[in-house]
Design an enzyme around this catalytic site. Structure first.
Site, short mmCIF file in Angstrom:
data_model
loop_
_atom_site.label_atom_id
_atom_site.label_comp_id
_atom_site.label_asym_id
_atom_site.label_seq_id
_atom_site.Cartn_x
_atom_site.Cartn_y
_atom_site.Cartn_z
N ARG A 222 0.85 -1.18 0.00
CA ARG A 222 0.00 0.00 0.00
C ARG A 222 0.89 1.24 0.00
NH1 ARG A 222 -3.56 -2.84 -1.46
NH2 ARG A 222 -5.64 -3.11 -0.57
N GLU A 251 -4.05 7.49 -4.89
CA GLU A 251 -4.41 6.72 -6.08
C GLU A 251 -5.82 7.13 -6.50
OE1 GLU A 251 -3.95 2.51 -5.53
OE2 GLU A 251 -1.86 2.69 -4.90
N HIS A 270 -1.18 0.34 -9.83
CA HIS A 270 -1.79 -0.68 -8.96
C HIS A 270 -2.32 -1.85 -9.79
CE1 HIS A 270 -3.68 -1.11 -4.71
NE2 HIS A 270 -3.34 -2.29 -5.21
#
Length: 305
Positions: A222, A251, A270
């Site tokens: 993360r 994000e 991601h």
């Protein structure tokens, strides 16, 4: 208004959820989706009280507000993820509400991404592409030399499922060491821990300073585990050699973020679990979790709260 007859109704919060999971639900339930894409929180909350289960796709906050709006009818929720930092686990635990998630099945895909980032960052792929784009292809015996993988020391912060799978391509031979020793001795440092209050900014100015100037940092966990401002500074001033990042903060990352201007930062959006088979499997496991929760039977993959 949802009219289900005698069949349970399940809300799937994203219309792009793989059909493998949707079809599994449709065998026993009626399936509904929010009208908009991406769905708004208000829309999801409005529908939550009209369904028996929810397949929660995405990282929108999953908390007591959702459970309150679900009321007595809502019986089960499963995420389609391994990371659960966007879920209020304490609220689910307090209510003893059935909650599923989808770990393990994505380990191989995420580990593959981690190794890809390791190679791309260590061998300066992004910097090389920039040189081509800018007509700066120089060549020569000292041009764009990167770091070797063979014979390197690899440090993995977090030896859960993903960390262990990353270790397999590295032929294991692992030993547990204190974090300071790991940072000081490793040529490649992988971050593969869950985001918690304890791991937030685990990698920061102080920890980066302990790494070798030839070291490469890879984060597939993360974004908030790494202090991004400190990382940008470390990449600019040569504290570390390079970084490969599948996750970042925020994000989506704005196109003008300084991180994207650095030639020694390999950044992807991601994509760790983004393979056809992995996402199909995640959707199917999430669907099985929801079906089991509605039936008041043990979930296929319950979150261990």
């Amino acid at each position: 208004m949802v009219n289900s007859g005698n069949r349970p109704v399940v809300l799937v919060t994203n219309k792009e959820t793989p059909e493998k999971g949707i079809n599994k639900l449709k065998l026993k339930c009626d399936v509904i989706f929010p009208k908009s894409h991406p769905a708004t929180r208000d829309e999801i909350l409005e529908l939550a009280g009209q369904v028996d289960g929810i397949l929660w796709v995405g990282h929108m906050a999953l908390n007591g507000e959702v459970l309150d709006r679900g009321g007595d009818r809502l019986k089960a929720i499963s995420t389609m993820s391994a990371g659960m930092d966007y879920v209020d686990i304490d609220e689910f635990r307090k209510r003893k509400f059935p909650l599923g998630y989808t770990p393990i099945v994505l380990n191989d895909a995420v580990a593959d991404s981690a190794i890809g980032l390791m190679i791309a960052a260590g061998r300066r792929y992004h910097e090389g592409r920039l040189a081509i784009d800018q007509s700066q292809w120089k060549g020569g015996p000292q041009w764009l030399l990167g770091q070797d993988i063979k014979g390197s020391t690899v440090g993995i912060i977090g030896m859960g499922g993903i960390g262990q799978t990353i270790a397999k391509p590295e032929a294991l031979g692992a030993k547990m060491v204190p974090q300071d020793e790991l940072l000081q001795e490793s040529d490649y440092v992988f971050v593969a821990v869950p985001l918690t209050n304890e791991t937030r900014h685990l990698i920061n100015e102080s920890t980066l300073a302990k790494m070798k100037p030839t070291a490469v940092l890879v984060n597939v966990a993360r974004g908030d585990i790494v202090d991004q401002n400190a990382l940008v500074a470390a990449l600019k001033n040569g504290t570390i050699f390079a970084a490969g990042l599948d996750v970042m903060t925020p994000e989506p990352l704005p196109a003008d973020d300084e991180l994207l201007s650095l030639p020694n930062a390999v950044v992807i959006p991601h994509l760790g679990s983004a393979t056809v088979q992995t996402r199909n499997n995640m959707a199917e496991i999430a669907a099985l979790n929801v079906l089991a929760g509605i039936a008041n039977t043990p979930m296929f993959s319950p979150y261990p709260y």
